[in-house]
Scaffold this motif. Sequence first.
Motif, short mmCIF file in Angstrom:
data_model
loop_
_atom_site.label_atom_id
_atom_site.label_comp_id
_atom_site.label_asym_id
_atom_site.label_seq_id
_atom_site.Cartn_x
_atom_site.Cartn_y
_atom_site.Cartn_z
N GLN A 215 0.80 -1.23 0.00
CA GLN A 215 0.00 0.00 0.00
C GLN A 215 0.84 1.28 0.00
OE1 GLN A 215 -3.26 0.05 2.69
NE2 GLN A 215 -3.74 2.19 2.31
N VAL A 216 1.88 1.31 0.82
CA VAL A 216 2.68 2.54 0.88
C VAL A 216 3.31 2.81 -0.49
CG1 VAL A 216 4.71 3.62 1.91
CG2 VAL A 216 3.15 2.29 3.35
N LYS A 217 3.88 1.75 -1.06
CA LYS A 217 4.55 1.93 -2.37
C LYS A 217 3.55 2.35 -3.44
CE LYS A 217 8.25 -1.29 -1.35
NZ LYS A 217 8.70 -2.68 -1.48
N ARG A 218 2.37 1.76 -3.39
CA ARG A 218 1.38 2.10 -4.42
C ARG A 218 0.87 3.53 -4.24
NH1 ARG A 218 -3.33 -1.27 -4.78
NH2 ARG A 218 -3.04 -2.02 -2.67
N MET A 219 0.67 3.95 -2.99
CA MET A 219 0.17 5.33 -2.76
C MET A 219 1.21 6.34 -3.23
SD MET A 219 -1.66 4.96 0.97
CE MET A 219 -2.00 6.69 1.23
N LEU A 220 2.46 6.08 -2.89
CA LEU A 220 3.49 7.07 -3.25
C LEU A 220 3.77 7.05 -4.76
CD1 LEU A 220 5.57 6.77 -0.01
CD2 LEU A 220 4.56 8.88 -0.89
N ALA A 221 3.68 5.87 -5.36
CA ALA A 221 3.84 5.81 -6.82
C ALA A 221 2.71 6.58 -7.49
CB ALA A 221 3.88 4.36 -7.29
N ALA A 222 1.49 6.48 -6.92
CA ALA A 222 0.33 7.13 -7.52
C ALA A 222 0.46 8.66 -7.50
CB ALA A 222 -0.95 6.71 -6.79
N VAL A 223 1.23 9.19 -6.54
CA VAL A 223 1.42 10.66 -6.52
C VAL A 223 2.75 11.06 -7.16
CG1 VAL A 223 -0.11 11.11 -4.56
CG2 VAL A 223 2.31 10.61 -4.12
N GLY A 224 3.36 10.10 -7.87
CA GLY A 224 4.55 10.43 -8.67
C GLY A 224 5.88 10.39 -7.90
N HIS A 225 5.90 9.69 -6.75
CA HIS A 225 7.13 9.61 -5.96
C HIS A 225 7.45 8.16 -5.60
CE1 HIS A 225 7.59 13.95 -5.40
NE2 HIS A 225 6.27 13.98 -5.33
#
Length: 264
Positions: A215-225
């Motif tokens: 989840q953390v990786k997916r959330m941060l990838a979703a905001v471009g980081h």
Amino acid sequence: MRRKKTPRWLQAARVRGGPVEEAGRADWLARALGRSGIMPQQAAEQAIREGRVKVEGRLEREPFAPVRLGATVFVDGWAYRLEAPLHVLMFHKPEGVIVAGTDPEGQGTVFERLRAVLPPDMRNFEWYAVGRLDRDTTGLLLFTNDERVFQHGTSPEKHLPKRYVAQVAGNLSEETLARLREGMVLEDGPTRPAGARLLAPECVELVLTEGRHHQVKRMLAAVGHPVLALHRQAVGSVALDVPVGDWRSLSPGEVTAGLGFQAS
Ligand code: URA
């Protein structure tokens, strides 16, 4: 509609008409041996099938045979009492090892690492990892010998907070932090509101109250980081305070107040 399969332990209990509930908890021989710290469940199943286990003086070859707490068992001639002490451990997961029974890549599992540092009297419990961390994630991983703690810690309904620190690519803006806090839509649905605090331009603390896959990786990838490194600092109000690869027992107060677990 498909009927639910009757579990093996319940079938065995019905055949025997023996006791299956102890303080509201069904128990069977192999699991009781693991919970009592006599031998881990898989080793117990093998020992039972090999005819090395007696319960109250009777040879028992059925791993799913119902048993009561307090019973005396003999394993290879050594006497033990079936007990249910509650243990919860914190372990500082190193990078590279996986939270699984075996590692196809051969780098090792958290169970192997934990057993290697436990004293002999703690090694023979059946340890459950409370949730998962990715291979490259470091930090706090809880273990328990009690499935109720496991269920409490992994239940999506409990919303137990988990605090992470992520090193990311690129400088995070206030707008990005606001998006993380408000919740966003991932491919498996909307996320719950989260805590997000900037620790450095490329480093964020996130507090999530759900535990979806990556989840953390997916959330941060979703905001471009995209995440470059991820570390879990705390679960509930229990914060990691042992060095990498080390462990300690949680106190009863940490289990109840820190994790919000109440034994019924
Ligand atoms: N979220 C992730 O993406 N990875 C973890 O290991 C834990 C939470």
